[in-house]
Write a protein that holds these residues in place. Structure first.
Motif, PDB file in Angstrom:
ATOM      1  N   ASN A  86       0.827  -1.104  -0.093  1.00  0.00           N
ATOM      2  CA  ASN A  86      -0.203  -0.057   0.016  1.00  0.00           C
ATOM      3  C   ASN A  86       0.895   1.327   0.078  1.00  0.00           C
ATOM      4  O   ASN A  86       1.575   1.539   0.904  1.00  0.00           O
ATOM      5  CB  ASN A  86      -0.985   0.002   1.118  1.00  0.00           C
ATOM      6  N   PRO A  87       0.797   1.989  -0.943  1.00  0.00           N
ATOM      7  CA  PRO A  87       1.735   3.187  -1.166  1.00  0.00           C
ATOM      8  C   PRO A  87       0.718   4.357  -0.592  1.00  0.00           C
ATOM      9  O   PRO A  87       0.511   5.644  -1.346  1.00  0.00           O
ATOM     10  CB  PRO A  87       1.727   3.368  -2.752  1.00  0.00           C
ATOM     11  N   CYS A  88       0.264   4.258   0.669  1.00  0.00           N
ATOM     12  CA  CYS A  88      -0.769   5.362   1.031  1.00  0.00           C
ATOM     13  C   CYS A  88      -0.280   6.727   0.934  1.00  0.00           C
ATOM     14  O   CYS A  88      -1.156   7.662   0.539  1.00  0.00           O
ATOM     15  CB  CYS A  88      -1.026   5.078   2.832  1.00  0.00           C
ATOM     16  N   CYS A  91      -0.354   7.631  -2.723  1.00  0.00           N
ATOM     17  CA  CYS A  91      -1.783   7.451  -3.192  1.00  0.00           C
ATOM     18  C   CYS A  91      -2.562   8.696  -2.931  1.00  0.00           C
ATOM     19  O   CYS A  91      -3.303   9.365  -3.777  1.00  0.00           O
ATOM     20  CB  CYS A  91      -2.395   6.306  -2.392  1.00  0.00           C
ATOM     21  N   LYS A  92      -2.640   9.247  -1.709  1.00  0.00           N
ATOM     22  CA  LYS A  92      -3.113  10.529  -1.308  1.00  0.00           C
ATOM     23  C   LYS A  92      -2.636  11.678  -2.302  1.00  0.00           C
ATOM     24  O   LYS A  92      -3.434  12.433  -2.623  1.00  0.00           O
ATOM     25  CB  LYS A  92      -2.775  10.908   0.118  1.00  0.00           C
ATOM     26  N   GLY A 196      -8.780  -0.096   4.896  1.00  0.00           N
ATOM     27  CA  GLY A 196      -7.921   0.290   3.791  1.00  0.00           C
ATOM     28  C   GLY A 196      -8.258  -0.507   2.469  1.00  0.00           C
ATOM     29  O   GLY A 196      -9.365  -1.303   2.852  1.00  0.00           O
ATOM     30  N   CYS A 197      -7.586  -0.136   1.383  1.00  0.00           N
ATOM     31  CA  CYS A 197      -7.951  -0.902   0.336  1.00  0.00           C
ATOM     32  C   CYS A 197      -7.206  -2.317   0.120  1.00  0.00           C
ATOM     33  O   CYS A 197      -6.518  -2.693   0.963  1.00  0.00           O
ATOM     34  CB  CYS A 197      -7.512  -0.114  -1.086  1.00  0.00           C
TER      35      CYS A 197
HETATM   36  S1  SF4 Z   1      -6.631   3.712  -0.979  1.00  0.00           S
HETATM   37 FE1  SF4 Z   1      -6.144   4.120   1.129  1.00  0.00          FE
HETATM   38  S2  SF4 Z   1      -5.338   2.188   2.065  1.00  0.00           S
HETATM   39 FE2  SF4 Z   1      -5.268   2.152  -0.163  1.00  0.00          FE
HETATM   40  S3  SF4 Z   1      -3.368   2.792  -0.927  1.00  0.00           S
HETATM   41 FE3  SF4 Z   1      -4.573   4.631  -1.091  1.00  0.00          FE
HETATM   42  S4  SF4 Z   1      -4.507   5.655   1.280  1.00  0.00           S
HETATM   43 FE4  SF4 Z   1      -3.800   3.652   1.340  1.00  0.00          FE
END
Ligand code: SF4
Length: 338
Positions: A86-88, A91-92, A196-197
């Motif tokens: 997860n590249p949180c 990702c944001k 989370g995803c």
């Molecule tokens: S969707 Fe949420 S859990 Fe998945 S990588 Fe992005 S920030 Fe992290």
């Protein structure tokens, strides 16, 4: 009229972020990002989703498919991965940068997120929130209305259009204040917080991580959906095979068939798992996929014939196989072969 563009996950925080801005008389348009890792199924009926969110919360929302950008980022996230794949933080940053690029399209002048400082260990630490602003170049236009008072004032607040003293002051992991505020807005039906995803899930994230050792041509949304559905095998001659573990998975797998794929099912309409074979070029992969399919039709002895349709159309008579033979080919158990 001033309009804000909200990043909408569908969770309570993002709902409340929209509501507290609307409560100040400012119009809100929400966008929800989708990719094969989160909420991709919503694309099948965007209208229904929009109507549901409008009816429940009074929020206008559009879906935005970020699959292509997301896959590029996931190959090499500047801030690395979390516990799994997860590249949180990146990702944001991707979400906020993408939303910024859509401001003109929506006639909006600032961004809204439901982030709460201190709520999540990786992506919502105070210093990380600053990094996200900096790397998405959104310092002055990114409003986090659930915790804005711990952030520098944004332009929209300095102009007095949004009154920051009327915004909540949430922080940390305690969700009671959010639930109380939701009640004030008459919102009682909202999703429970998600962890989370799929990229945060150990087993499924490992399947995706392994995909990123393949040639980039294989890294597609369709292949990710393939790897996330069913019991997945990598066959000795390079074929990919997934097999449904329940009726719903059988249906999902059948719907994923694309040109060049083959469907495998137990012959004569007998009940059992349904399989999808991709990238198979050798007869031995077809035979092995048929044998695996028959193996998981557990109640049928001796092993039933398996019908193949698609890239090949024929019926295969299979022989029994040991479970340990099958497990050698599970996607998760194959090391170092492309
Ligand atoms: S969707 Fe949420 S859990 Fe998945 S990588 Fe992005 S920030 Fe992290």
């Amino acid at each position: 009229m001033t309009k804000g563009l909200a990043l909408f996950s569908g969770g309570l925080d993002s709902i409340l972020a929209c509501k507290v801005i609307q409560a100040q008389g400012v119009e809100v348009q929400a966008i929800k990002f989708v990719s094969p890792f989160f909420d991709y199924d919503l694309l099948q009926n965007e209208g229904l989703y929009q109507q549901t969110i409008a009816d429940k919360y009074g929020i206008k929302v559009d879906l935005v498919d970020v699959s292509d950008e997301y896959l590029k980022m996931l190959a090499e996230p500047a801030h690395g991965y979390g516990k799994n794949f997860n590249p949180c933080i990146d990702c944001k940053i991707l979400f906020i940068s993408k939303a910024k690029s859509l401001l003109n399209h929506y006639g909006a002048s600032f961004l809204i997120t439901g982030e709460v400082v201190g709520q999540r260990p990786m992506s919502q630490r105070k210093d990380t929130l600053r990094v996200i602003e900096r790397d998405s170049s959104t310092d002055d236009i990114l409003l986090r209305p659930l915790c804005s008072q711990s952030q520098n004032p944004t332009a929209i607040e300095r102009q007095g259009i949004i009154k920051r003293d009327k915004l909540p002051r949430f922080s940390g992991r305690n969700r009671t204040p959010q639930i109380e505020l939701a009640r004030e807005f008459g919102i009682t039906d909202f999703p429970t917080p998600a962890g989370g995803c799929v990229l945060t899930e150990e087993l499924r994230a490992a399947r995706i991580k392994r995909l990123f050792t393949f040639d980039p041509q294989f890294i597609t949304p369709q292949n990710i959906l393939f790897l996330l559905t069913g019991r997945v095998f990598l066959l000795p001659q390079g074929g990919w095979f997934t097999l449904g573990r329940a009726e719903t998975e059988n249906e999902a797998i059948e719907a994923m068939q694309q040109q060049g794929d083959s469907i495998l099912r137990i012959s004569n309409d007998r009940p059992g798992p349904l399989g999808l074979l991709r990238y198979a070029a050798h007869d031995s992969d077809f035979s092995l996929a048929a044998t695996i399919t028959a193996h998981y039709a557990k109640k049928i002895i001796p092993p039933p014939d398996v019908e193949i349709s698609g890239a090949q159309t024929r019926t295969i008579q299979v022989e029994s196989i040991l479970l340990e033979e099958i497990e050698k080919h599970l996607w998760a158990n194959i090391k170092g072969r492309k």
